[in-house]
Design a protein around this motif. Structure first.
Motif, PDB file in Angstrom:
ATOM      1  N   THR A 313       0.814  -1.231   0.000  1.00  0.00           N
ATOM      2  CA  THR A 313       0.000   0.000   0.000  1.00  0.00           C
ATOM      3  C   THR A 313       0.842   1.273   0.000  1.00  0.00           C
ATOM      4  OG1 THR A 313      -0.219   0.092   2.417  1.00  0.00           O
ATOM      5  CG2 THR A 313      -1.861  -1.206   1.218  1.00  0.00           C
ATOM      6  N   GLY A 314       2.141   1.155  -0.262  1.00  0.00           N
ATOM      7  CA  GLY A 314       2.987   2.340  -0.375  1.00  0.00           C
ATOM      8  C   GLY A 314       3.906   2.578   0.798  1.00  0.00           C
ATOM      9  N   LYS A 315       3.652   1.917   1.905  1.00  0.00           N
ATOM     10  CA  LYS A 315       4.562   1.894   3.050  1.00  0.00           C
ATOM     11  C   LYS A 315       4.864   0.427   3.358  1.00  0.00           C
ATOM     12  CE  LYS A 315       3.029   6.240   5.197  1.00  0.00           C
ATOM     13  NZ  LYS A 315       4.308   6.973   5.063  1.00  0.00           N
ATOM     14  N   TYR A 316       5.911   0.189   4.139  1.00  0.00           N
ATOM     15  CA  TYR A 316       6.204  -1.215   4.446  1.00  0.00           C
ATOM     16  C   TYR A 316       4.983  -1.894   5.043  1.00  0.00           C
ATOM     17  CZ  TYR A 316      11.189  -1.268   3.346  1.00  0.00           C
ATOM     18  OH  TYR A 316      12.394  -1.244   2.677  1.00  0.00           O
ATOM     19  N   PHE A 317       4.295  -1.175   5.947  1.00  0.00           N
ATOM     20  CA  PHE A 317       3.089  -1.730   6.561  1.00  0.00           C
ATOM     21  C   PHE A 317       2.009  -0.666   6.560  1.00  0.00           C
ATOM     22  CE2 PHE A 317       6.722  -3.982   8.280  1.00  0.00           C
ATOM     23  CZ  PHE A 317       6.385  -5.293   7.957  1.00  0.00           C
ATOM     24  N   ASN A 318       0.802  -1.062   6.229  1.00  0.00           N
ATOM     25  CA  ASN A 318      -0.275  -0.099   6.095  1.00  0.00           C
ATOM     26  C   ASN A 318      -0.589   0.617   7.399  1.00  0.00           C
ATOM     27  OD1 ASN A 318      -3.475   0.442   6.206  1.00  0.00           O
ATOM     28  ND2 ASN A 318      -2.692   0.764   4.137  1.00  0.00           N
ATOM     29  N   VAL A 319      -0.401  -0.058   8.521  1.00  0.00           N
ATOM     30  CA  VAL A 319      -0.733   0.541   9.810  1.00  0.00           C
ATOM     31  C   VAL A 319       0.103   1.788  10.085  1.00  0.00           C
ATOM     32  CG1 VAL A 319       0.884  -0.759  11.285  1.00  0.00           C
ATOM     33  CG2 VAL A 319      -1.378  -0.124  12.169  1.00  0.00           C
ATOM     34  N   GLU A 320       1.193   1.962   9.329  1.00  0.00           N
ATOM     35  CA  GLU A 320       2.016   3.159   9.489  1.00  0.00           C
ATOM     36  C   GLU A 320       1.237   4.428   9.165  1.00  0.00           C
ATOM     37  OE1 GLU A 320       6.047   2.949   7.755  1.00  0.00           O
ATOM     38  OE2 GLU A 320       5.618   0.833   7.400  1.00  0.00           O
ATOM     39  N   TYR A 321       0.263   4.339   8.268  1.00  0.00           N
ATOM     40  CA  TYR A 321      -0.522   5.528   7.910  1.00  0.00           C
ATOM     41  C   TYR A 321      -1.264   6.092   9.124  1.00  0.00           C
ATOM     42  CZ  TYR A 321       0.156   4.708   2.890  1.00  0.00           C
ATOM     43  OH  TYR A 321       0.703   4.548   1.636  1.00  0.00           O
ATOM     44  N   SER A 322      -1.654   5.224  10.042  1.00  0.00           N
ATOM     45  CA  SER A 322      -2.407   5.664  11.221  1.00  0.00           C
ATOM     46  C   SER A 322      -1.519   5.963  12.417  1.00  0.00           C
ATOM     47  CB  SER A 322      -3.429   4.592  11.615  1.00  0.00           C
ATOM     48  OG  SER A 322      -2.766   3.434  12.096  1.00  0.00           O
ATOM     49  N   GLY A 323      -0.312   5.422  12.402  1.00  0.00           N
ATOM     50  CA  GLY A 323       0.563   5.574  13.558  1.00  0.00           C
ATOM     51  C   GLY A 323       0.178   4.703  14.738  1.00  0.00           C
ATOM     52  N   VAL A 324      -0.734   3.759  14.532  1.00  0.00           N
ATOM     53  CA  VAL A 324      -1.210   2.898  15.618  1.00  0.00           C
ATOM     54  C   VAL A 324      -0.207   1.773  15.874  1.00  0.00           C
ATOM     55  CG1 VAL A 324      -2.969   1.166  16.192  1.00  0.00           C
ATOM     56  CG2 VAL A 324      -3.648   3.425  15.348  1.00  0.00           C
ATOM     57  N   ARG A 325       0.007   1.473  17.130  1.00  0.00           N
ATOM     58  CA  ARG A 325       0.933   0.428  17.532  1.00  0.00           C
ATOM     59  C   ARG A 325       0.207  -0.910  17.689  1.00  0.00           C
ATOM     60  NH1 ARG A 325       1.305  -1.626  22.432  1.00  0.00           N
ATOM     61  NH2 ARG A 325       0.257   0.192  23.350  1.00  0.00           N
ATOM     62  N   PRO A 326       0.576  -1.920  16.912  1.00  0.00           N
ATOM     63  CA  PRO A 326       0.006  -3.255  17.150  1.00  0.00           C
ATOM     64  C   PRO A 326       0.664  -3.903  18.374  1.00  0.00           C
ATOM     65  CG  PRO A 326       0.927  -3.029  14.918  1.00  0.00           C
ATOM     66  CD  PRO A 326       1.447  -1.894  15.739  1.00  0.00           C
ATOM     67  N   ASP A 327      -0.088  -4.725  19.064  1.00  0.00           N
ATOM     68  CA  ASP A 327       0.529  -5.588  20.082  1.00  0.00           C
ATOM     69  C   ASP A 327       1.099  -6.836  19.420  1.00  0.00           C
ATOM     70  OD1 ASP A 327      -0.113  -4.136  22.569  1.00  0.00           O
ATOM     71  OD2 ASP A 327      -2.189  -4.533  21.972  1.00  0.00           O
ATOM     72  N   ILE A 328       0.418  -7.305  18.382  1.00  0.00           N
ATOM     73  CA  ILE A 328       0.884  -8.438  17.594  1.00  0.00           C
ATOM     74  C   ILE A 328       0.677  -8.081  16.122  1.00  0.00           C
ATOM     75  CG2 ILE A 328       0.595 -10.889  17.062  1.00  0.00           C
ATOM     76  CD1 ILE A 328      -0.548 -11.295  19.868  1.00  0.00           C
ATOM     77  N   LEU A 329       1.718  -8.245  15.321  1.00  0.00           N
ATOM     78  CA  LEU A 329       1.671  -7.968  13.891  1.00  0.00           C
ATOM     79  C   LEU A 329       1.827  -9.285  13.132  1.00  0.00           C
ATOM     80  CD1 LEU A 329       1.801  -5.745  11.580  1.00  0.00           C
ATOM     81  CD2 LEU A 329       4.305  -5.981  11.763  1.00  0.00           C
ATOM     82  N   ILE A 330       0.923  -9.531  12.171  1.00  0.00           N
ATOM     83  CA  ILE A 330       0.970 -10.755  11.373  1.00  0.00           C
ATOM     84  C   ILE A 330       1.479 -10.405   9.980  1.00  0.00           C
ATOM     85  CG2 ILE A 330      -0.325 -12.745  10.517  1.00  0.00           C
ATOM     86  CD1 ILE A 330      -0.250 -12.446  13.569  1.00  0.00           C
ATOM     87  N   ILE A 331       2.503 -11.131   9.511  1.00  0.00           N
ATOM     88  CA  ILE A 331       3.079 -10.897   8.192  1.00  0.00           C
ATOM     89  C   ILE A 331       3.187 -12.217   7.435  1.00  0.00           C
ATOM     90  CG2 ILE A 331       4.317  -8.801   8.830  1.00  0.00           C
ATOM     91  CD1 ILE A 331       6.813 -10.442   9.299  1.00  0.00           C
ATOM     92  N   ALA A 332       3.134 -12.146   6.117  1.00  0.00           N
ATOM     93  CA  ALA A 332       3.280 -13.335   5.264  1.00  0.00           C
ATOM     94  C   ALA A 332       3.355 -12.856   3.814  1.00  0.00           C
ATOM     95  CB  ALA A 332       2.125 -14.316   5.478  1.00  0.00           C
ATOM     96  N   LYS A 333       2.795 -13.626   2.880  1.00  0.00           N
ATOM     97  CA  LYS A 333       2.722 -13.296   1.451  1.00  0.00           C
ATOM     98  C   LYS A 333       3.994 -12.669   0.919  1.00  0.00           C
ATOM     99  CE  LYS A 333      -2.332 -13.149   0.884  1.00  0.00           C
ATOM    100  NZ  LYS A 333      -2.527 -14.216  -0.101  1.00  0.00           N
ATOM    101  N   GLY A 334       4.048 -11.336   0.791  1.00  0.00           N
ATOM    102  CA  GLY A 334       5.197 -10.670   0.186  1.00  0.00           C
ATOM    103  C   GLY A 334       6.487 -10.788   0.967  1.00  0.00           C
ATOM    104  N   LEU A 335       6.435 -11.300   2.169  1.00  0.00           N
ATOM    105  CA  LEU A 335       7.620 -11.442   3.021  1.00  0.00           C
ATOM    106  C   LEU A 335       8.753 -12.167   2.309  1.00  0.00           C
ATOM    107  CD1 LEU A 335       9.104 -11.419   5.790  1.00  0.00           C
ATOM    108  CD2 LEU A 335       7.717 -13.400   6.445  1.00  0.00           C
TER     109      LEU A 335
END
Length: 502
Positions: A313-335
């Motif tokens: 989505t244009g940043k490494y992780f989409n949650v960066e757009y909101s600045g919100v901190r995850p307690d747990i982040l799930i990654i896969a696919k493009g990894l």
């Protein structure tokens, strides 16, 4: 000789250097010269000349028939064909078709098929060690991958990693972790959310019933609230973001008061961009609202970036757009760009509460996959992939908006949405519920699937998504301007043709 062996013997016969160009094969009725151009002849075992296209079609048809007979029916396919090769933004099928790929294996090959640096890293790792089991010892690629990922995490608190194989498995691990860390059981998910097909993941998947139909009872303790999407709330498309967020957070408040008390709720799980739910970005205010509720009640926030992560989505992780901190982040696919690898990332103060042995898996964090993922991280930086995403995204959205402005078909385009190169077009439908604001009785039926099929006929692989009439664009993140333009042109032509047909 079995059918499959005969077919592969035929299709893989290759001319030797200095030979006449005819490969010898005593068991195969047709021998294909893989070095020949499409117009060159192929020689049968009896010495008779036949066309290469006919030989390729015969071999491909045999393979397809074999697959239809022996591959489990529970697997659906976009096309009854055999993919033979991928290179960059293109895939080639056994029947000779070469197609521009806007599917990326459902958002996996973000750097294109068989990226040379990634493939080389995997090949090199194969001659060192392939299987270094994670419950026996550390291995180098696993640790080097963590080293590469730490600087790009959306929050510096995310410093504890567990690698597995698939997105579904990573979701399962996150649910286990949330329950053990909090001592609570229940999970709140989103209507329209997709998290996988294993039992825990199915329980929190609310995008389509096809994923769980006939498999109940699922994991208990799963609840859902509406995602702030006008479809989910039955509101007009022009409803303000503020109102959508207000109503969704209000429903969350009700769920915590009526269905699962905060003291019983371990986690809230959310995709920052709905994937199978229709490619709908979550407003930043909604994610911030979830974060505030979690902080208030000691609930963990699980952010599923399986599809939206790694530059999609244009940043490494989409949650960066909101600045919100995850307690747990799930990654896969493009990894790992096609190698099976997923990850569960949290902070050490939480994962230190886990019991050793509660996490693991025979192939978890495979050394070859981790080596490939290290190469992916390097390529993103060295090749300025995010810059390309920004440029191509602007071009894609401009092209789609021009289609919406076209008087011939524009009335059939309900919405264009997304971020980066995770973009969707939604069409009107005469088949929606009478209460759905996108119901248009005069619209052609099944527009999305018909347009996707027409695109395939014209040489473009593209996918639908959600229970609505939505087509999603997930091309390679390093796609060229020319290939993007080519795909957009095919899509526009297909839309116009299908709308004319009615």
């Amino acid at each position: 000789m079995p059918v499959l062996n005969r077919v592969f013997t035929c299709t893989r016969a290759i001319r030797s250097t200095g030979s006449s160009g005819v490969a010898k094969c005593s068991v195969s009725p047709v021998i294909r010269n893989d070095h020949a151009r499409p117009c060159e002849p192929v020689v049968s075992a009896g010495g008779k000349l036949i066309s290469q296209s006919r030989a390729m079609t015969t071999s491909a048809d045999s393979l397809v028939a074999f697959g239809q007979q022996h591959v489990t029916r529970g697997l659906g396919r976009l096309t009854e064909a055999v993919m033979a090769k991928g290179e960059g933004s293109y895939v080639t099928f056994e029947d000779g078709r070469r197609m521009l790929d806007f599917s990326c294996g459902i958002g996996v090959t973000n750097l294109g098929h068989c990226h040379p640096k990634v493939s080389k890293a995997a090949a090199d790792q194969c001659v060192n060690i392939v299987h270094a089991q994670c419950s026996i010892s550390f291995h180098g690629p696993y640790l080097r991958l963590i080293e590469k990922l730490l600087p790009i995490m959306p929050d510096p608190s995310l410093d504890s990693f567990f690698f597995w194989n698939s997105g579904s498995e990573a979701i399962e691990a996150s649910l286990k972790m949330a329950r053990q860390i909090t001592g609570r059981q229940n999970i709140i998910a989103m209507q329209g959310g997709y998290h996988g097909r294993t039992f825990g993941a199915m329980a929190v998947t609310k995008s389509k019933t096809v994923y769980s139909e006939g498999f109940f009872p699922l994991m208990p303790g799963a609840f859902a609230i509406p995602f702030p999407y006008w479809h989910q709330l039955g509101l007009p498309i022009n409803t303000s973001e503020e109102e959508l967020v207000r109503l969704s957070l209000y429903q969350l408040d009700l769920v915590l008061k009526q269905q699962t008390a905060p003291r019983d709720t371990a986690a809230i799980i959310v995709e920052p961009v709905l994937g199978e739910g229709g490619y709908v970005p979550a407003p930043a205010s909604f994610l911030k609202g979830l974060r505030a509720v979690c902080d208030k009640h000691g609930i963990l926030l699980i952010v599923d970036e399986v599809q939206s992560g790694f530059g999609r989505t244009g940043k490494y992780f989409n949650v960066e757009y909101s600045g919100v901190r995850p307690d747990i982040l799930i990654i896969a696919k493009g990894l790992a760009n096609g190698f099976p690898l997923s990850g569960v990332v949290s902070r050490k103060e939480l994962t230190d509460k886990l019991v050793p042995g509660s996490m693991g898996g025979t192939y978890a964090g495979n050394a070859v996959s981790c080596a490939a993922a290290v190469a992916v991280a390097n390529a993103f930086r060295e090749e300025k992939v995010l810059d390309n995403v920004s440029a191509r995204s602007s071009e894609l959205l401009t092209s789609l908006k021009s289609l919406r402005d076209d008087p011939e078909v524009g009335s059939m385009v309900v919405d264009i949405r997304g971020q980066g190169l995770m973009v969707a077009v939604e069409f009107a439908s005469p088949l929606y519920s009478p209460a759905d604001p996108a119901l248009v009785p005069s619209a052609p039926k099944n527009l999305a699937s018909r347009v996707a099929k027409r695109c395939m006929e014209k040489g473009l692989l593209i996918l639908t998504t959600s229970l609505y009439e939505v087509i999603r664009f997930i091309p390679p993140l390093n796609i060229s301007q020319g290939d993007l333009q080519k795909g957009c042109q095919i899509f526009a032509e297909s839309v116009k043709e299908v709308v004319r047909e009615g």
